[in-house]
Design an enzyme around this catalytic site. Structure first.
Site, PDB file in Angstrom:
ATOM      1  N   ARG A  79      -1.703 -21.878   1.704  1.00  0.00           N
ATOM      2  CA  ARG A  79      -0.622 -22.229   2.609  1.00  0.00           C
ATOM      3  C   ARG A  79      -1.188 -22.420   4.014  1.00  0.00           C
ATOM      4  NH1 ARG A  79       2.023 -18.434   3.778  1.00  0.00           N
ATOM      5  NH2 ARG A  79       1.122 -16.765   2.545  1.00  0.00           N
ATOM      6  N   TYR A 221      -1.295 -28.307  -2.336  1.00  0.00           N
ATOM      7  CA  TYR A 221      -1.392 -26.898  -2.735  1.00  0.00           C
ATOM      8  C   TYR A 221      -0.011 -26.289  -3.008  1.00  0.00           C
ATOM      9  CZ  TYR A 221      -1.765 -21.909  -2.628  1.00  0.00           C
ATOM     10  OH  TYR A 221      -1.618 -20.592  -2.979  1.00  0.00           O
ATOM     11  N   GLY A 223       1.993 -23.522  -2.546  1.00  0.00           N
ATOM     12  CA  GLY A 223       2.952 -23.023  -1.567  1.00  0.00           C
ATOM     13  C   GLY A 223       3.404 -24.082  -0.566  1.00  0.00           C
ATOM     14  N   LYS A 230       8.260 -21.287  -1.988  1.00  0.00           N
ATOM     15  CA  LYS A 230       8.335 -20.637  -0.670  1.00  0.00           C
ATOM     16  C   LYS A 230       9.326 -21.349   0.257  1.00  0.00           C
ATOM     17  CE  LYS A 230       5.034 -17.756  -1.745  1.00  0.00           C
ATOM     18  NZ  LYS A 230       5.362 -16.365  -2.101  1.00  0.00           N
ATOM     19  N   HIS A 250      10.580 -11.650  -0.425  1.00  0.00           N
ATOM     20  CA  HIS A 250       9.269 -11.842  -1.062  1.00  0.00           C
ATOM     21  C   HIS A 250       8.958 -10.607  -1.899  1.00  0.00           C
ATOM     22  CE1 HIS A 250       4.725 -12.857  -0.255  1.00  0.00           C
ATOM     23  NE2 HIS A 250       5.151 -13.433  -1.357  1.00  0.00           N
ATOM     24  N   SER A 272       1.213 -11.614   0.672  1.00  0.00           N
ATOM     25  CA  SER A 272       0.480 -12.435  -0.289  1.00  0.00           C
ATOM     26  C   SER A 272      -0.866 -11.804  -0.630  1.00  0.00           C
ATOM     27  CB  SER A 272       0.255 -13.829   0.293  1.00  0.00           C
ATOM     28  OG  SER A 272       1.502 -14.460   0.461  1.00  0.00           O
ATOM     29  N   CYS A 274      -1.496  -9.064  -2.188  1.00  0.00           N
ATOM     30  CA  CYS A 274      -1.543  -7.607  -1.990  1.00  0.00           C
ATOM     31  C   CYS A 274      -0.951  -6.835  -3.167  1.00  0.00           C
ATOM     32  CB  CYS A 274      -0.843  -7.224  -0.701  1.00  0.00           C
ATOM     33  SG  CYS A 274      -1.741  -7.779   0.758  1.00  0.00           S
ATOM     34  N   LYS A 276       1.691  -7.797  -5.770  1.00  0.00           N
ATOM     35  CA  LYS A 276       2.999  -7.931  -6.415  1.00  0.00           C
ATOM     36  C   LYS A 276       2.867  -8.294  -7.889  1.00  0.00           C
ATOM     37  CE  LYS A 276       4.642 -10.948  -3.529  1.00  0.00           C
ATOM     38  NZ  LYS A 276       3.454 -10.914  -2.665  1.00  0.00           N
ATOM     39  N   ASP A 297       7.368 -12.504  -7.556  1.00  0.00           N
ATOM     40  CA  ASP A 297       7.151 -13.026  -6.203  1.00  0.00           C
ATOM     41  C   ASP A 297       8.413 -13.094  -5.343  1.00  0.00           C
ATOM     42  OD1 ASP A 297       5.001 -14.111  -4.489  1.00  0.00           O
ATOM     43  OD2 ASP A 297       6.195 -15.941  -4.475  1.00  0.00           O
ATOM     44  N   ASN A 387      -8.343 -17.668  -3.377  1.00  0.00           N
ATOM     45  CA  ASN A 387      -6.917 -17.928  -3.579  1.00  0.00           C
ATOM     46  C   ASN A 387      -6.687 -18.860  -4.767  1.00  0.00           C
ATOM     47  OD1 ASN A 387      -4.143 -17.642  -2.860  1.00  0.00           O
ATOM     48  ND2 ASN A 387      -4.188 -19.670  -1.900  1.00  0.00           N
ATOM     49  N   ARG A 389      -5.530 -19.920  -8.454  1.00  0.00           N
ATOM     50  CA  ARG A 389      -4.258 -19.483  -9.051  1.00  0.00           C
ATOM     51  C   ARG A 389      -4.091 -19.957 -10.486  1.00  0.00           C
ATOM     52  NH1 ARG A 389      -0.415 -16.607  -5.422  1.00  0.00           N
ATOM     53  NH2 ARG A 389      -1.637 -16.523  -3.519  1.00  0.00           N
ATOM     54  N   ARG A 420      -1.855  -3.839   2.867  1.00  0.00           N
ATOM     55  CA  ARG A 420      -3.269  -3.594   2.616  1.00  0.00           C
ATOM     56  C   ARG A 420      -3.823  -2.945   3.880  1.00  0.00           C
ATOM     57  NH1 ARG A 420      -7.202  -6.384  -0.763  1.00  0.00           N
ATOM     58  NH2 ARG A 420      -5.625  -7.541  -1.900  1.00  0.00           N
ATOM     59  N   GLU A 517      -2.537   2.919 -12.712  1.00  0.00           N
ATOM     60  CA  GLU A 517      -2.309   4.259 -12.157  1.00  0.00           C
ATOM     61  C   GLU A 517      -1.161   4.268 -11.143  1.00  0.00           C
ATOM     62  OE1 GLU A 517      -3.656   6.427 -13.770  1.00  0.00           O
ATOM     63  OE2 GLU A 517      -5.796   6.079 -14.170  1.00  0.00           O
TER      64      GLU A 517
HETATM   65  P1  GTP Z   1       1.093 -13.632  -3.859  1.00  0.00           P
HETATM   66  O1  GTP Z   1       1.226 -14.151  -5.240  1.00  0.00           O
HETATM   67  O2  GTP Z   1       0.141 -14.417  -3.013  1.00  0.00           O
HETATM   68  O3  GTP Z   1       2.374 -13.428  -3.141  1.00  0.00           O
HETATM   69  O4  GTP Z   1       0.333 -12.196  -3.957  1.00  0.00           O
HETATM   70  P2  GTP Z   1       0.599 -10.910  -4.879  1.00  0.00           P
HETATM   71  O5  GTP Z   1       1.238  -9.886  -4.005  1.00  0.00           O
HETATM   72  O6  GTP Z   1       1.241 -11.257  -6.150  1.00  0.00           O
HETATM   73  O7  GTP Z   1      -0.880 -10.410  -5.158  1.00  0.00           O
HETATM   74  P3  GTP Z   1      -1.607 -10.007  -6.543  1.00  0.00           P
HETATM   75  O8  GTP Z   1      -0.821  -9.071  -7.389  1.00  0.00           O
HETATM   76  O9  GTP Z   1      -2.049 -11.242  -7.207  1.00  0.00           O
HETATM   77  O10 GTP Z   1      -2.854  -9.200  -5.965  1.00  0.00           O
HETATM   78  C1  GTP Z   1      -3.966  -9.832  -5.536  1.00  0.00           C
HETATM   79  C2  GTP Z   1      -5.081  -8.904  -5.130  1.00  0.00           C
HETATM   80  O11 GTP Z   1      -4.713  -7.543  -4.978  1.00  0.00           O
HETATM   81  C3  GTP Z   1      -6.192  -8.928  -6.174  1.00  0.00           C
HETATM   82  O12 GTP Z   1      -7.406  -8.983  -5.488  1.00  0.00           O
HETATM   83  C4  GTP Z   1      -6.024  -7.605  -6.887  1.00  0.00           C
HETATM   84  O13 GTP Z   1      -7.218  -7.187  -7.470  1.00  0.00           O
HETATM   85  C5  GTP Z   1      -5.553  -6.702  -5.756  1.00  0.00           C
HETATM   86  N1  GTP Z   1      -4.768  -5.555  -6.239  1.00  0.00           N
HETATM   87  C6  GTP Z   1      -3.560  -5.591  -6.842  1.00  0.00           C
HETATM   88  N2  GTP Z   1      -3.140  -4.351  -7.156  1.00  0.00           N
HETATM   89  C7  GTP Z   1      -4.091  -3.509  -6.706  1.00  0.00           C
HETATM   90  C8  GTP Z   1      -4.238  -2.083  -6.720  1.00  0.00           C
HETATM   91  O14 GTP Z   1      -3.385  -1.337  -7.187  1.00  0.00           O
HETATM   92  N3  GTP Z   1      -5.367  -1.578  -6.150  1.00  0.00           N
HETATM   93  C9  GTP Z   1      -6.330  -2.380  -5.604  1.00  0.00           C
HETATM   94  N4  GTP Z   1      -7.397  -1.815  -5.067  1.00  0.00           N
HETATM   95  N5  GTP Z   1      -6.228  -3.726  -5.600  1.00  0.00           N
HETATM   96  C10 GTP Z   1      -5.135  -4.272  -6.130  1.00  0.00           C
HETATM   97 MN    MN Z   2       1.683 -13.131  -7.004  1.00  0.00          MN
HETATM   98 MN    MN Z   3       3.942 -14.787  -2.704  1.00  0.00          MN
END
Ligand code: GTP
Ligand code: MN
Ligand code: MN
Length: 607
Positions: A79, A221, A223, A230, A250, A272, A274, A276, A297, A387, A389, A420, A517
């Protein structure tokens, strides 16, 4: 063929919609116009065309049936927040967190860009609906695009085609739809060969909130180009939600089933990349607990007649971050994509016709990187863009909850905010009430990721994980959250929590093992709601006592756990000036209630 002797393959009896399509065609002068039907034959024709153009590589039928690999132009991978505009009539309605330009000026400028921009290409008209066609008020959209990649991806991510068009026609003037115009901005002169990934260095992703329309130019792309996602379901929908008393967020939506077969629905907002998608498809490590998925999402949340907040996922697919996804971190996503019918963008292509990315099992000895270069495990460069996908149908997910198909959605018990953060923010904190939770959301912070262009790893405020997606003044958006809580029955509101899976130890490693976990944190959340789990009251809210968190079988030292849960007053004192600076941006638009929350936090920290 020229535009004038190439009539539309079909049209619509909806006069207003037809007039808009004609107007766009006259401006952009495509060679052909096609209405997207959603049929299987159409998928075959589209994907064949994309393979022929070199945009898609068909993957091995035995490994990933009916699936495709695509590599974008290296300049078009995420994005583009600095090219994204909220063109409200009044600048103050756009607020301090969005880019603004006068709508008429923007339209003049973009009409210049759109003029003749589809020459040599096919213009596709995609009738779509976000959420259910059977919803009381179906949330229609019509995307016009000159990109086959976008059409193929939209078919995965949204309900599209003839059925939607028929319903719009049936409703006639009562059909409210969001017109969404997209072009990659790469016209072809007669005889000019196309490139694999057409795009334009000049990009604009523009929302007109009062008109509820979207104009996007220059990028292919996800987004920026899949406008139902989005642009509509967050930016435009957040404006609709403000006006009609609901929330467009979100957030993932998950269903949690306890060993006693109690069912809870949880929504969670993380910025994003982080976590989800990972949390949405979580495989719990604690015995007897089960998770099912509703969305990964976006959540649209409305109060039901019973006073509870109900969430639906408006999407039809997952558009997930590929790197890091594997059988350990997200086995349910792996099983979903392994069923096929998916598009993979900017990952690596293996020599045997499969895909690979950093973190996936079975590292290949050789592959072609997303940049089209030779890649081996010794290569200095990544095989896949951070990034990159996968785009895959949600109905293929083994743990999709039945309630996904309910247009009324599910009643939410808990909302998690998370980001994060290497320091400061504990594993989980419970808000005292809705207002305190709104304060947590409004001050949410996270280190930036590769999901947007720009520097990675910089701490920024990302309110409710919506910074790039609030379609109006963020101060007014905070006020909307405050007011929804004020008008609701407090006993029926979801409880709000703040989580951080990303705190680091002194060596820079993650303190908390995360992924499956995280079910331990979900369990604590539920037990707090049920009044069963203990907590310590701290200046920032309630955090678990080490004993109250289920750590049975958890491979983690007591010291690390203590560190993950700790609230360090000095770290929080250092956070205060950043929050003050953030709030100062909003001037009079900041709800006084949030200032009161900040004053309370300062007092509790002894400031
Ligand atoms: P968007 O789709 O862009 O909105 O992002 P999202 O929030 O869906 O992110 P996603 O779940 O794809 O997480 C992406 C990143 O976070 C990857 O690098 C994962 O390895 C990391 N990640 C997700 N859950 C955890 C966790 O519990 N611990 C750690 N250390 N990393 C995590
Ligand atoms: Mn996602
Ligand atoms: Mn997203």
């Amino acid at each position: 063929m020229t535009a004038t002797d190439a009539p539309a393959t079909t049209g619509t009896s909806h006069a207003k919609l037809q007039a808009w399509v004609d107007e766009v065609a006259a401006l952009t002068t495509p060679d052909r116009i096609e209405w997207v039907t959603g049929s299987d034959e159409e998928w075959t024709a589209l994907t064949n065309k994309l393979v022929e153009a070199g945009t898609f590589v068909r993957l091995d039928e035995n490994k990933k049936p009916n699936s495709f690999y695509a590599a974008s132009d290296p300049s078009d991978v995420a994005r583009v927040e600095d090219r994204t505009y909220i063109c409200s009539v009044d600048e103050k309605d756009c607020g301090p967190t969005n880019n603004w330009m006068d709508p008429e000026k923007m339209k003049d400028l973009m009409r210049g860009l759109y003029k003749g921009c589809m020459k040599g290409r096919t213009m596709y008209v995609i009738p779509f609906v976000m959420g259910h066609l059977e919803a009381e008020k179906p949330m229609f959209g019509v995307e016009i695009t000159d990109s086959e990649y976008v059409v193929a991806s939209m078919r995965v991510m949204a309900r599209v085609g003839d059925k939607v068009k028929a319903r719009i026609e049936e409703l006639g003037d009562d059909a409210k739809y969001v017109p969404a115009l997209h072009s990659v901005g790469a016209p072809l002169e007669d005889g000019q060969a196309d490139v694999k990934w057409p795009c334009n260095p000049e990009k604009y992703i523009v929302q007109f909130p009062e008109e509820r329309t979207i104009w996007s130019f220059g990028s292919g792309y996800g987004g920026n180009a899949l406008l139902g996602k989005k642009c509509y379901s967050l930016r435009i929908a957040s404006v609709m939600a403000r006006d009609d008393g609901w929330l467009a967020e979100h957030m993932l939506i998950l269903k949690l089933i306890s060993p006693e077969q109690q069912v809870y629905y949880v929504a969670a907002a993380f910025p994003s990349a982080c976590g989800k998608t990972n949390l949405a498809m979580l495989k719990p490590t604690i015995p007897g607990w089960k998770v099912e998925t509703l969305g990964d999402d976006i959540a649209w949340m409305r109060f039901g007649k019973d006073g509870r907040l109900y969430a639906v996922n408006p999407e039809f697919g997952f558009f997930g971050v590929a790197p890091g996804t594997n059988e350990h971190t997200n086995p349910n996503a792996m099983s979903t994509i392994n069923k096929g019918n998916s598009v993979f963008t900017n990952v690596a292509l293996t020599d045997d016709g499969d895909i690979w990315w950093e973190g996936l099992e079975n590292t290949p000895a050789h592959a072609t990187s997303w940049k089209g270069e030779d890649w081996t495990p010794d290569s200095k460069e990544l095989s896949s863009h951070p990034n990159s996908r996968y785009c895959t149908p949600i109905e293929q997910c083994d743990i999709l909850a039945d309630e996904y198909n309910d247009p009324n959605g599910v009643p939410i018990s808990a909302i998690l905010f998370g980001g994060r953060r290497k320091t400061t923010v504990p594993l989980v904190t419970e808000a005292r009430d809705w207002l305190h939770g709104t304060f947590m959301g409004a001050t949410l912070s996270s280190e930036t990721t590769a999901a947007a262009t720009g520097a990675v790893g910089v701490v920024r405020r990302d309110p409710m994980a919506m910074l790039p997606f609030i379609g109006y003044n963020a101060g007014d958006y905070f006020n909307h959250w405050v007011n929804l809580g004020k008008d609701a029955d407090a006993t029926k509101l979801p409880k709000i929590f703040y989580v951080n899976w990303f705190r680091r130890d002194d060596e820079g490693g993650f303190l908390w093992p995360g992924f499956g976990e995280n079910s331990r944190v979900l369990k604590w959340v539920i037990e707090r709601i049920e009044g069963k789990a203990a907590a310590i009251e701290t200046p920032i809210g309630h955090v678990p006592t080490p004993e109250s968190l289920d750590t049975d079988g958890l491979d983690m030292s007591d010291a690390d756990l203590e560190q993950a849960l700790s609230v360090d007053a000095e770290e929080w004192k250092a956070e205060i000036p950043q929050i003050e600076e953030w709030f100062a941006k909003f001037g009079d638009n900041l709800p006084t209630q949030l200032q009161v929350e900040l004053d309370g936090l300062k007092a509790r920290l002894g400031l």
